[in-house]
Write a protein that holds these residues in place. Sequence first.
Motif, PDB file in Angstrom:
ATOM      1  N   CYS A   1       0.837  -1.198   0.000  1.00 57.51           N
ATOM      2  CA  CYS A   1       0.000   0.000   0.000  1.00 57.51           C
ATOM      3  C   CYS A   1       0.873   1.250   0.000  1.00 57.51           C
ATOM      4  N   GLU A   2       0.544   2.184  -0.882  1.00 56.87           N
ATOM      5  CA  GLU A   2       1.278   3.443  -0.928  1.00 56.87           C
ATOM      6  C   GLU A   2       1.183   4.158   0.420  1.00 56.87           C
ATOM      7  N   SER A   3       2.198   4.960   0.708  1.00 56.86           N
ATOM      8  CA  SER A   3       2.275   5.795   1.914  1.00 56.86           C
ATOM      9  C   SER A   3       2.601   5.019   3.184  1.00 56.86           C
ATOM     10  N   ILE A   4       2.780   3.700   3.101  1.00 59.36           N
ATOM     11  CA  ILE A   4       3.066   2.881   4.278  1.00 59.36           C
ATOM     12  C   ILE A   4       4.521   2.399   4.224  1.00 59.36           C
ATOM     13  N   PHE A   5       5.300   2.741   5.249  1.00 60.97           N
ATOM     14  CA  PHE A   5       6.705   2.308   5.281  1.00 60.97           C
ATOM     15  C   PHE A   5       7.027   1.505   6.545  1.00 60.97           C
ATOM     16  N   VAL A   6       5.976   1.082   7.275  1.00 61.14           N
ATOM     17  CA  VAL A   6       6.161   0.269   8.478  1.00 61.14           C
ATOM     18  C   VAL A   6       5.471  -1.084   8.269  1.00 61.14           C
ATOM     19  N   GLN A   7       5.590  -1.963   9.258  1.00 53.19           N
ATOM     20  CA  GLN A   7       5.038  -3.302   9.135  1.00 53.19           C
ATOM     21  C   GLN A   7       4.128  -3.621  10.322  1.00 53.19           C
ATOM     22  N   GLY A   8       3.466  -4.778  10.238  1.00 51.50           N
ATOM     23  CA  GLY A   8       2.676  -5.290  11.348  1.00 51.50           C
ATOM     24  C   GLY A   8       1.574  -4.341  11.797  1.00 51.50           C
ATOM     25  N   GLU A   9       1.405  -4.247  13.130  1.00 51.73           N
ATOM     26  CA  GLU A   9       0.351  -3.402  13.701  1.00 51.73           C
ATOM     27  C   GLU A   9       0.575  -1.930  13.371  1.00 51.73           C
ATOM     28  N   GLU A  10       1.836  -1.521  13.272  1.00 53.34           N
ATOM     29  CA  GLU A  10       2.122  -0.130  12.900  1.00 53.34           C
ATOM     30  C   GLU A  10       1.554   0.196  11.527  1.00 53.34           C
ATOM     31  N   ALA A  11       1.656  -0.756  10.612  1.00 53.12           N
ATOM     32  CA  ALA A  11       1.122  -0.549   9.264  1.00 53.12           C
ATOM     33  C   ALA A  11      -0.391  -0.418   9.308  1.00 53.12           C
ATOM     34  N   LEU A  12      -1.053  -1.242  10.090  1.00 51.15           N
ATOM     35  CA  LEU A  12      -2.506  -1.162  10.208  1.00 51.15           C
ATOM     36  C   LEU A  12      -2.945   0.141  10.856  1.00 51.15           C
ATOM     37  N   ASP A  13      -2.191   0.587  11.856  1.00 51.37           N
ATOM     38  CA  ASP A  13      -2.498   1.872  12.499  1.00 51.37           C
ATOM     39  C   ASP A  13      -2.366   3.017  11.499  1.00 51.37           C
TER      40      ASP A  13
ATOM     41  N   ALA B   1      -2.524 -13.376   4.805  1.00 51.38           N
ATOM     42  CA  ALA B   1      -1.640 -12.435   4.109  1.00 51.38           C
ATOM     43  C   ALA B   1      -0.805 -11.640   5.112  1.00 51.38           C
ATOM     44  N   VAL B   2       0.290 -11.053   4.633  1.00 53.85           N
ATOM     45  CA  VAL B   2       1.128 -10.195   5.474  1.00 53.85           C
ATOM     46  C   VAL B   2       1.352  -8.868   4.770  1.00 53.85           C
ATOM     47  N   PHE B   3       1.546  -7.813   5.566  1.00 51.73           N
ATOM     48  CA  PHE B   3       1.781  -6.484   5.046  1.00 51.73           C
ATOM     49  C   PHE B   3       3.262  -6.356   4.692  1.00 51.73           C
ATOM     50  N   ALA B   4       3.548  -5.896   3.475  1.00 45.66           N
ATOM     51  CA  ALA B   4       4.929  -5.691   3.027  1.00 45.66           C
ATOM     52  C   ALA B   4       5.087  -4.220   2.621  1.00 45.66           C
ATOM     53  N   PRO B   5       5.825  -3.412   3.373  1.00 49.35           N
ATOM     54  CA  PRO B   5       5.943  -1.988   3.048  1.00 49.35           C
ATOM     55  C   PRO B   5       6.665  -1.756   1.726  1.00 49.35           C
ATOM     56  N   ILE B   6       6.176  -0.793   0.953  1.00 52.50           N
ATOM     57  CA  ILE B   6       6.826  -0.466  -0.321  1.00 52.50           C
ATOM     58  C   ILE B   6       7.405   0.945  -0.328  1.00 52.50           C
ATOM     59  N   GLU B   7       7.188   1.689   0.749  1.00 52.22           N
ATOM     60  CA  GLU B   7       7.771   3.018   0.869  1.00 52.22           C
ATOM     61  C   GLU B   7       9.027   2.943   1.733  1.00 52.22           C
ATOM     62  N   ALA B   8       9.945   3.888   1.518  1.00 48.67           N
ATOM     63  CA  ALA B   8      11.104   4.062   2.389  1.00 48.67           C
ATOM     64  C   ALA B   8      10.953   5.422   3.070  1.00 48.67           C
TER      65      ALA B   8
ATOM     66  N   ARG C   1      11.417   7.236  -5.430  1.00 51.75           N
ATOM     67  CA  ARG C   1      10.289   6.574  -4.770  1.00 51.75           C
ATOM     68  C   ARG C   1       9.737   5.440  -5.629  1.00 51.75           C
ATOM     69  N   LEU C   2       9.521   5.699  -6.913  1.00 54.88           N
ATOM     70  CA  LEU C   2       8.972   4.676  -7.799  1.00 54.88           C
ATOM     71  C   LEU C   2       9.939   3.502  -7.957  1.00 54.88           C
ATOM     72  N   ARG C   3      11.237   3.803  -8.052  1.00 61.14           N
ATOM     73  CA  ARG C   3      12.225   2.717  -8.153  1.00 61.14           C
ATOM     74  C   ARG C   3      12.193   1.850  -6.907  1.00 61.14           C
ATOM     75  N   HIS C   4      12.117   2.503  -5.739  1.00 63.67           N
ATOM     76  CA  HIS C   4      12.088   1.741  -4.490  1.00 63.67           C
ATOM     77  C   HIS C   4      10.829   0.877  -4.416  1.00 63.67           C
ATOM     78  N   MET C   5       9.695   1.442  -4.821  1.00 67.61           N
ATOM     79  CA  MET C   5       8.434   0.693  -4.790  1.00 67.61           C
ATOM     80  C   MET C   5       8.493  -0.553  -5.662  1.00 67.61           C
TER      81      MET C   5
ATOM     82  N   ILE D   1      12.855   8.380   1.868  1.00 64.52           N
ATOM     83  CA  ILE D   1      12.468   8.898   0.550  1.00 64.52           C
ATOM     84  C   ILE D   1      11.090   9.543   0.611  1.00 64.52           C
ATOM     85  N   PHE D   2      10.154   8.866   1.270  1.00 66.76           N
ATOM     86  CA  PHE D   2       8.769   9.329   1.275  1.00 66.76           C
ATOM     87  C   PHE D   2       8.609  10.666   1.995  1.00 66.76           C
ATOM     88  N   GLY D   3       9.316  10.855   3.105  1.00 68.72           N
ATOM     89  CA  GLY D   3       9.219  12.110   3.852  1.00 68.72           C
ATOM     90  C   GLY D   3       9.623  13.320   3.027  1.00 68.72           C
TER      91      GLY D   3
END
Length: 205
Positions: free
Chosen positions: A66-78, A99-106, A143-147, A109-111
């Motif tokens: 999911c775009e805008s998410i750079f954390v995992q687990g419960e942090e990602a859901l929050d 399923a598991v959450f896999a961050p695609i942002e860094a 950002r796009l390359r990292h994603m 870079i995102f900040g």
Amino acid sequence: MAELGKIEKPSAEEFAGKRKLYCVPNIIPFEDAPDEYKSLVNAYWDEIDQQLKKLEVAGKIKKIFCESIFVQGEEALDALSRLNERALRIVQTKIREGAVFAPIEAEEIFGPFLDWAHCLNVVRTKEVFETVMQSYKELERKRLRHMQDAINDALTAHEAGLLIMRDEDRIRLELAGDIELFLVTPPTYDDIHRWVKGKMREASV
């Protein structure tokens, strides 16, 4: 990039053994939006939920991006709960199903990318605008390359993933050729775009 397909009930045999990515345009429900828009957005995510269930005949979702998410687990859901409550409901269901959450942002870079985007909204002079735009474009490319690298690395052989991302950004990703893409666009998607364009026309009169 693999060909996109608006496929509601794919054949499991046709896509067996392939990596699959179900691409969902990220439509965000705004709290202070008109009721008409809220109704359209709710209908949109209900339709997305139904289409994903049909698509999973080709492969159950194992990774969530999911775009805008750079954390995992419960942090990602929050984080997602603050960004898009309707998308969160679908993500929570898929996580309960394995399923598991896999961050695609860094974050590094995102900040800065967001900061430069905000700067573009306030600059007034051409010289400063060009300088800001150059920095924004550079961060956008990073950002796009990292994603695309994050998706390519996280989605393993035979797996299916869910990508929630704005369409205008998603089409610029250069993913591995062995990833089969499914574009999930229910009827309400076009209704929302027509509604937004209509409001823009009204505002310009």
